[in-house]
Scaffold this active site. Structure first.
Site, mmCIF file in Angstrom:
data_model
loop_
_atom_site.group_PDB
_atom_site.id
_atom_site.type_symbol
_atom_site.label_atom_id
_atom_site.label_comp_id
_atom_site.label_asym_id
_atom_site.label_seq_id
_atom_site.Cartn_x
_atom_site.Cartn_y
_atom_site.Cartn_z
ATOM 1 N N GLU A 33 0.877 -1.157 0.000
ATOM 2 C CA GLU A 33 0.000 0.000 0.000
ATOM 3 C C GLU A 33 0.923 1.219 0.000
ATOM 4 O O GLU A 33 1.811 1.316 0.848
ATOM 5 C CB GLU A 33 -0.876 -0.006 1.255
ATOM 6 C CG GLU A 33 -1.947 1.052 1.178
ATOM 7 C CD GLU A 33 -2.785 1.169 2.447
ATOM 8 O OE1 GLU A 33 -2.734 0.262 3.297
ATOM 9 O OE2 GLU A 33 -3.472 2.190 2.570
ATOM 10 N N ARG A 259 5.166 -13.020 9.673
ATOM 11 C CA ARG A 259 5.826 -11.752 9.360
ATOM 12 C C ARG A 259 7.159 -11.664 10.088
ATOM 13 O O ARG A 259 7.387 -12.340 11.093
ATOM 14 C CB ARG A 259 4.937 -10.569 9.714
ATOM 15 C CG ARG A 259 4.668 -10.418 11.205
ATOM 16 C CD ARG A 259 4.069 -9.074 11.599
ATOM 17 N NE ARG A 259 3.001 -8.521 10.844
ATOM 18 C CZ ARG A 259 3.063 -7.479 9.990
ATOM 19 N NH1 ARG A 259 4.087 -6.863 9.720
ATOM 20 N NH2 ARG A 259 2.064 -6.994 9.404
ATOM 21 N N LYS A 269 4.143 0.564 9.858
ATOM 22 C CA LYS A 269 4.325 1.813 9.122
ATOM 23 C C LYS A 269 3.755 2.988 9.889
ATOM 24 O O LYS A 269 4.282 4.092 9.827
ATOM 25 C CB LYS A 269 3.635 1.710 7.753
ATOM 26 C CG LYS A 269 4.550 1.152 6.684
ATOM 27 C CD LYS A 269 3.917 1.217 5.320
ATOM 28 C CE LYS A 269 2.921 0.118 5.135
ATOM 29 N NZ LYS A 269 2.419 -0.022 3.770
#
Ligand code: ATP
Ligand code: MG
Length: 557
Positions: A33, A259, A269
């Site tokens: 994104e 992850r 983020k």
């Protein structure tokens, strides 16, 4: 990018799919994104997806998941591409944007309405949440759930036409409010957002939710294996529900993996953005950041990051990797390619009283495996700098460096013996006096006399002063992340994460180029910063020479 050395469970699933004839080729994607810069966790996903495509001679797509115009910016699109290129993940012609599929996604939403599988809901966000139920209690159906197809088509058309304000209406799937998986309880597909999109401008005021856009984008592109992180495991039934209930051209399979988490840093983020916006760091590419751009500026190489991702492996269970492993990978890569130089970070002046007035030049220390690498001469003069920590007035037993009356070797130059200690008014050591043995010039050993210590040095009169930026971890604790998300992770910021000093290097530093690693002997690997000027070069310490990873690995920590 090379093929991975170890095949993981994802390869096994792909092998099984190929053997069963489900696909004839393998297509993967990296779907960022564009709402921030990439971090080392993304690098793991990139290496995995790109590595798989390469291993099966398939295709790798870069697809921007740009469905949320309020947080997305073109500069992020640019930086993400730069980072992928730098990492060596080539997407060829396969650059895509979810926003290119808005029309198709919209048509599929209409398809669901026609099939009685989607409805326009007037509940507010809070009401929808309250209706959702919990893991142990079923949800409640929306009072708008049984609108007719015609009414839903009309309302959805008017949503698109901009007749309603933000949040006034949403389009929801009509699945099952008692489903044990909360993601299946009539999830939102479209929301109203009167915002300018970085690519589609004002063309749309309704935007698809991640879950509705993601799998369908995979299907449009012919992605065979949609590899994502574990938190999407619970979304897989919904992913599959869309694929089953829409006339998509292709059936991708979602596979989840753990992850990457790293000690002493945060990886979300949102938190990285806070560090930037609140000025705790000097931008996304601050060398203390776990971002790709920060690591690059710090002196990390693509090879080191890829090696790290390879060693970390791919697992089904979340874990946290030691920052020391990342540093180990960098050290290992730079060892072979960084020319050797000498620089003194904490200077103590030494006057060599019997040294001639004119400078003499000696061959500087070269790379042990390749003596031609970084070959040059280093000037020795009457006044030199040595590292303050390389002298002790009253040395303990195992200290073999310089002390009063003690002889040491100046690396690649000659032997000196300390004769006097000069102190300032506060009793602090201001300067040393020494004599040198002319017979020892250029590294020869007069009468086979051995000295135990060898120290590095630079001329005090012929050198390059520079700014050295020395780093520690950005956070003092191994796991600074706050689970409660109350911002308390900032309490763990390390006040000493950056120390800036003036240091002195040998004249050859004038030839350093940004991004090219050098080893300052005994002090670490350094790299010239892009913001350096001729008057004021700036070197970042990429990593120290001491290998704490080997120690940790040995002790089983
Ligand atoms: P963040 O949680 O940092 O905001 P994100 O998952 O929202 O990251 P995206 O841009 O959506 O960021 O991520 C793009 C891809 O990178 C996704 O497929 C995601 O699963 C993967 N990814 C993100 N963080 C990690 C991580 N720490 N380790 C491995 N893969 C990751
Ligand atoms: Mg995401």
């Amino acid at each position: 990018m090379a093929e991975p050395r170890a095949k993981n469970f994802i390869y096994e699933q792909i092998d099984a799919d190929l053997a069963a004839g489900r696909h004839s080729t393998v297509v993967t994607r990296f779907p960022p994104e564009p709402n921030g810069y990439l971090h080392i966790g993304h690098a793991k996903s990139i290496c995995l997806n790109h590595g798989i495509a390469a291993a099966y001679n398939g295709r790798f797509h870069l697809r921007f998941d740009d469905t949320n115009p309020s947080k997305e910016e073109t500069r992020y699109v640019d930086s993400i591409q730069e980072d992928l290129r730098w990492l060596g993940a080539d997407w060829g012609d396969n650059l895509f944007f979810a926003s290119d599929y808005f029309e198709q996604l919209h048509d599929w939403a209409v398809h669901l309405i026609r099939e009685g599988r989607a409805f326009v809901c007037d509940l507010s966000g809070d009401e929808i949440r309250a209706h959702r139920g919990t893991l142990t209690t079923p949800g409640r159906e929306s009072p708008f759930r049984d609108r007719t197809v015609e009414e839903n088509l009309d309302l959805f058309r008017r949503m698109r036409a901009g007749e309603f304000g933000n949040g006034e209406k949403v389009l929801r799937a009509r699945i099952d409010m008692a489903h044990p998986n909360l993601n299946m309880r009539d999830p939102v597909l479209y929301r109203i957002l009167h915002a300018k999109h970085h690519r589609t401008g004002d063309a749309w005021c309704i935007y698809p939710m991640y879950d509705f856009a993601h799998g369908q984008s995979d299907a449009i592109e012919g992605i065979t294996h949609s590899i994502c992180t574990l938190e999407f495991e619970d979304h897989r039934p919904l992913y599959d529900w869309f694929i089953e209930n829409l006339p998509v051209p292709h059936r991708p399979r979602q596979i989840e993996f753990a992850r990457l988490n790293l000690t002493h840093t945060v990886m979300s983020k949102r938190k990285l953005l806070r560090l930037v916006n609140e000025g705790h760091v000097d931008g996304w590419d601050d060398p203390r950041m776990p971002t790709i751009s920060g690591l690059r500026r710090r002196g990390y190489t693509p090879e080191a990051i890829r090696e790290f991702c390879e060693r970390v492996g791919v697992a089904k269970r979340n874990n946290t990797i030691s920052l020391a492993l990342l540093e180990f990978c960098l050290r290992q890569d730079l060892e072979g390619c960084a020319p050797r130089r000498m620089a003194v970070l904490d200077p103590l002046k030494v006057l060599i009283t019997n040294f001639p007035d004119a400078a003499e030049t000696y061959k500087g220390p070269n790379h042990p495996a390749d003596p031609a690498m970084g070959d040059r001469k280093v000037p020795l003069t009457r006044e030199i700098y040595i590292e303050r920590e390389d002298f002790m007035e009253e040395p303990p037993k195992k200290f073999f460096r310089l002390a009063p009356g003690r002889e040491v070797r100046l690396r690649y130059a000659c032997y000196i013996t300390c004769t006097d200690v000069v102190k300032d008014a506060d009793g602090r050591i201001a300067e040393l006096r020494a004599t040198f043995d002319p017979e020892s010039r250029g590294g020869s050993t007069p009468d086979n006399r051995k000295v135990k210590g060898t120290i590095h040095w630079v001329s005090a009169t012929e050198n390059v002063p520079f700014e050295a930026r020395l780093y520690e971890t950005l956070f003092t604790t191994e796991d600074p992340d706050d689970v409660t998300d109350d911002g308390s992770f900032l309490d763990n910021l390390n006040p000493d994460s950056l120390r800036t000093i003036t240091a002195y290097g040998e004249p050859a530093l004038r030839d350093a180029r940004p991004g090219e690693p050098v080893q300052f002997e005994r002090k670490g690997y350094f790299v010239l910063d892009v913001d350096s000027t001729v008057e004021r070069p700036v070197f970042h310490r990429s990593v120290t020479l001491r290998d704490s990873w080997a120690k940790q690995a040995k002790s089983g920590a």
